[in-house]
Enzyme design. Structure first.
Site, PDB file in Angstrom:
ATOM      1  N   SER A 198      38.544  43.140  39.076  1.00  0.00           N
ATOM      2  CA  SER A 198      37.543  44.148  38.740  1.00  0.00           C
ATOM      3  C   SER A 198      37.044  44.756  40.044  1.00  0.00           C
ATOM      4  O   SER A 198      37.855  45.187  40.862  1.00  0.00           O
ATOM      5  CB  SER A 198      36.440  43.527  37.898  1.00  0.00           C
ATOM      6  OG  SER A 198      35.541  44.505  37.457  1.00  0.00           O
ATOM      7  N   HIS A 245      39.801  46.628  35.984  1.00  0.00           N
ATOM      8  CA  HIS A 245      38.748  47.413  35.334  1.00  0.00           C
ATOM      9  C   HIS A 245      38.602  48.742  36.060  1.00  0.00           C
ATOM     10  O   HIS A 245      38.525  48.780  37.283  1.00  0.00           O
ATOM     11  CB  HIS A 245      37.411  46.673  35.382  1.00  0.00           C
ATOM     12  CG  HIS A 245      37.414  45.410  34.589  1.00  0.00           C
ATOM     13  ND1 HIS A 245      36.462  44.434  34.766  1.00  0.00           N
ATOM     14  CD2 HIS A 245      38.240  44.955  33.625  1.00  0.00           C
ATOM     15  CE1 HIS A 245      36.707  43.433  33.926  1.00  0.00           C
ATOM     16  NE2 HIS A 245      37.786  43.722  33.235  1.00  0.00           N
ATOM     17  N   ASP A 276      34.755  38.424  32.976  1.00  0.00           N
ATOM     18  CA  ASP A 276      36.039  38.618  32.303  1.00  0.00           C
ATOM     19  C   ASP A 276      37.105  37.817  33.054  1.00  0.00           C
ATOM     20  O   ASP A 276      37.077  37.734  34.281  1.00  0.00           O
ATOM     21  CB  ASP A 276      36.384  40.116  32.297  1.00  0.00           C
ATOM     22  CG  ASP A 276      37.552  40.437  31.363  1.00  0.00           C
ATOM     23  OD1 ASP A 276      37.888  39.606  30.504  1.00  0.00           O
ATOM     24  OD2 ASP A 276      38.110  41.542  31.504  1.00  0.00           O
TER      25      ASP A 276
END
Lengths: 196, 280
Positions: free
Chosen positions: A15, A42, A135
């Site tokens: 991310s 992401h 996540d």
């Protein structure tokens, strides 16, 4: 067949700070690798991704944005498209979905890791990198439960520690906790001559 | 819904084909041609919600209790869209397809797999702005009756409006989006006048056949949930339903390229996944 050492596929999740980290890792993947590499990073959901353009010239493996139903044959890097979850189905082939975001993220790392764990079991290598949310933690635990090999970037060396630290909290038994150059070296060694 | 869901390794997925057969035999909902990875994920979410540990338990409850099946159906067909999701698609539809649709004296449009209706209201607003709504009929179909009811109600959380508004503007919107809804109690309700041109109907791309000749089919982010044979079945329906030179719009990651029906269509806008059926 044993085309990537002990692995049939690699999944990578990142991310915040991920582009930089992937810039170290993806070029380290050897061109002779004959297994698919699936990447969730992401990104903003409302504009086209530039990841393919950014990485295509820097990697030995071909770089694609994942296409629905695409057969995962030879060695290539497949990025999740913005605003779609990336999964794998028997084939092995790519499956995309627009199911609700997980951890406010679509694509979600957990979704990729869990579907890959189910498909490839102990022949999966999962790598979780820098990021500012949790996540990937459930995904790493799931890969481990299915007997796959787990690699988490050392939180102390990650640009953003939350994601790797969450994974270590969810699954303290991660196989390798490494900094980026060490992960790069591990990936670079994956084209060791086939043993069967 | 945004919860971390850990897959339960105990779920006996080898029983999935039998489960899907049993559901089909009992309720005539056919999920046998669905892509497995997303289907499993949705089943797992449903099982976590209602507490079943195994497919066998789920099967027992679902077969015995139609209410429980209706609940499961909600999980299996979950679809979250937006008004004007993917604005370049709607802009291309507006600028490249609407001028041709204008040449038809009356218009029939099929929104297949419309779920909770965001694309129905999007299409109605687009047609209104292009002066075509008064001569149009929209068929909005889905397999999930409660999603269709939500589609018909046209009520959405007000927190979603900024996203909808931005999309609408990027899709070439000609009036403020607020012209088409009224807000109250944290929700917006879309203008019922738009709905006078919409027929909401239960229809399955897996088991039903064509019901009308149409000039445009939109089926976006539905085919990605199907396996190849079911995708081809759905595309065969669209091909049959479309008049000569009729248009087909798919989701931004769906393509005709590898399908058995690719040769029957010309590409109108490749990136926006807009196609036109060839004159045979």
């Amino acid at each position: 067949m044993n085309r990537g050492g002990p692995f049939d596929a690699i999944v990578i999740g990142a991310s915040a700070g991920g582009v930089e980290a992937l810039g170290v890792l993806l070029p380290a993947l050897p061109g002779r690798l004959r297994i698919p590499v699936l990447v969730v990073l992401h990104q903003p959901r409302d504009r086209p991704s530039l990841l393919v353009e950014v990485f295509a010239g820097r990697c030995a493996l071909p770089v694609h944005e994942a296409e629905d139903k695409q057969i995962l044959g030879s060695g290539a890097i497949h990025f999740a498209p913005p605003d779609y979850h990336l999964l794998v189905d028997v084939g092995p082939r790519i499956a995309l979905s627009v199911d609700p975001p997980l951890h406010f993220s679509r694509p979600s790392i957990d979704v990729l890791f869990e579907s890959a764990a189910e498909l490839w079991g102990q022949r999966l290598l999962a790598v979780l990198l820098t990021g500012a949310n949790a996540d990937g933690a459930a995904g790493i635990a799931c890969v481990a439960r299915h007997g796959g090999t787990t690699v988490v970037q050392s939180p102390a060396h990650a640009r953003h520690a939350v994601m790797p630290a969450s994974a270590l909290a969810a699954h303290p038994g991660v196989d390798h906790v490494l900094d980026l150059p060490q992960i790069a070296a591990l990936l670079a060694g994956l084209d060791a001559p086939a043993t069967d | 819904m945004d919860a971390a869901l850990s897959p339960d390794p105990a779920v006996e997925w080898e029983a999935l084909p039998g489960f899907l057969e049993a559901v089909y035999a009992r309720y005539h909902y056919d999920f046998r041609g669905y892509a497995q990875s997303s289907l499993k994920r949705r089943l797992r979410t449903a099982m976590l919600h209602s507490g079943e540990r195994t497919l066998a338990q789920l099967q027992q409850r679902v077969l015995a209790d139609a209410t429980h099946f209706a609940q499961l159906l909600g999980f299996l067909t979950v679809q979250v869209s937006e008004l004007f999701r993917d604005p370049p698609f709607w802009l291309a539809l507006r600028t490249q397809v609407m001028p041709m649709l204008r040449t038809f004296p009356s218009l029939k449009i099929w929104l297949a797999g419309c779920s909770s209706g965001e694309e129905v209201w999007t299409m109605a607003i687009l047609l209104k702005e292009e002066g075509l709504l008064s001569r149009a009929v929209l068929y909005a179909t889905d397999i999930n009756a409660s999603a269709l009811a939500r589609a018909e109600a046209g009520i959405y959380g007000i927190d979603r409006i900024p996203g909808f508004t931005g999309n609408h503007q990027r899709a070439g919107g000609k009036a403020p989006l607020s012209d088409y809804y009224s807000a109250a109690y944290g929700h917006v309700v879309f203008d019922k006048a738009l709905k006078r041109h919409v027929v909401f109907a239960d229809h399955s791309l897996a088991t039903d056949s064509v019901f009308a000749e149409v000039q445009l089919v939109c089926c976006r982010n539905v085919l990605i949930y199907f396996d190849r044979p079911l995708q081809d079945r759905a595309l065969a329906l669209f091909r049959e339903a479309l008049c000569h030179n009729g248009f087909l719009g798919l989701g931004s990651k769906e393509t005709l390229r590898f399908s058995a029906h690719a040769a029957a269509f010309d590409v109108v806008a490749a990136h926006e996944r807009l196609y036109q059926k060839k004159r045979s």
